[in-house]
Motif scaffolding. Structure first.
Motif, PDB file in Angstrom:
ATOM      1  N   VAL A   2       0.848  -1.182   0.000  1.00 13.50           N
ATOM      2  CA  VAL A   2       0.000   0.000   0.000  1.00 13.50           C
ATOM      3  C   VAL A   2       0.887   1.236   0.000  1.00 13.50           C
ATOM      4  O   VAL A   2       1.815   1.351   0.799  1.00 13.50           O
ATOM      5  CB  VAL A   2      -0.925   0.015   1.234  1.00 13.50           C
ATOM      6  N   HIS A   4       0.568   5.185   0.583  1.00 16.27           N
ATOM      7  CA  HIS A   4      -0.380   6.172   1.080  1.00 16.27           C
ATOM      8  C   HIS A   4       0.349   7.394   1.601  1.00 16.27           C
ATOM      9  O   HIS A   4       1.545   7.354   1.862  1.00 16.27           O
ATOM     10  CB  HIS A   4      -1.264   5.574   2.171  1.00 16.27           C
ATOM     11  N   GLN A   6      -0.541  11.073   4.124  1.00 20.60           N
ATOM     12  CA  GLN A   6      -1.469  11.715   5.042  1.00 20.60           C
ATOM     13  C   GLN A   6      -1.423  13.207   4.780  1.00 20.60           C
ATOM     14  O   GLN A   6      -0.348  13.801   4.726  1.00 20.60           O
ATOM     15  CB  GLN A   6      -1.082  11.406   6.475  1.00 20.60           C
ATOM     16  N   LEU A  18       1.350  11.742  -4.251  1.00 19.69           N
ATOM     17  CA  LEU A  18       1.051  10.318  -4.094  1.00 19.69           C
ATOM     18  C   LEU A  18       1.518   9.532  -5.311  1.00 19.69           C
ATOM     19  O   LEU A  18       2.163   8.488  -5.189  1.00 19.69           O
ATOM     20  CB  LEU A  18      -0.456  10.114  -3.893  1.00 19.69           C
TER      21      LEU A  18
END
Length: 135
Positions: A2, A4, A6, A18
């Motif tokens: 994954v 990711h 924030q 991203l």
């Protein structure tokens, strides 16, 4: 794996960051296909320009305007909310964030449940016996 990030708010700039992270994590990939919903930040000119730049491996595929059956992330969010958020009170933001992190850190233990939800096979509404595969 994954990938990711924030952020306080999702914007085209955050999406570009991203995608840059995603591309950096897969340096040997010749192409990386990303399926997007129709959120405003996913349609932003800055994002489209970044993806169109020479050397970018990210290829964007947009879902139709309303297609919950095709948007697999909606199924993940449903499962996440059901197992982590529903009927649960977190007294602090730290506890709330820890529960979210725990869910994503332990997805391998939920593989069977997730495999049955996050699939490209689905039933067409109104036809009990039909099954469509997007593969």
């Amino acid at each position: 794996e994954v990938v990711h990030r924030q952020a306080d708010k999702i914007t085209a700039v955050e999406m570009i960051a991203l995608f840059a992270d995603l591309q950096a994590r897969h340096p040997t990939a010749t192409a990386i296909t990303v399926i997007l919903d129709n959120a405003t930040y996913n349609r932003a000119a800055a994002l489209r320009e970044w993806v169109a730049a020479q050397g970018c491996k990210i290829q964007l595929v947009s879902l139709p305007p309303y297609a919950p059956n095709l948007n697999l992330i909606e199924r993940l969010w449903w499962f996440f909310k059901k197992t982590t958020l529903w009927n649960t009170h977190y007294p602090t933001f730290a506890a709330f964030k820890a529960a979210i992190d725990h869910f994503f850190d332990t997805t391998q233990h939920k593989a069977d449940q997730l495999a049955s939800l996050i699939t490209n096979k689905f039933h067409v509404i109104g036809n009990k016996h039909s099954q469509v595969s997007t593969a």
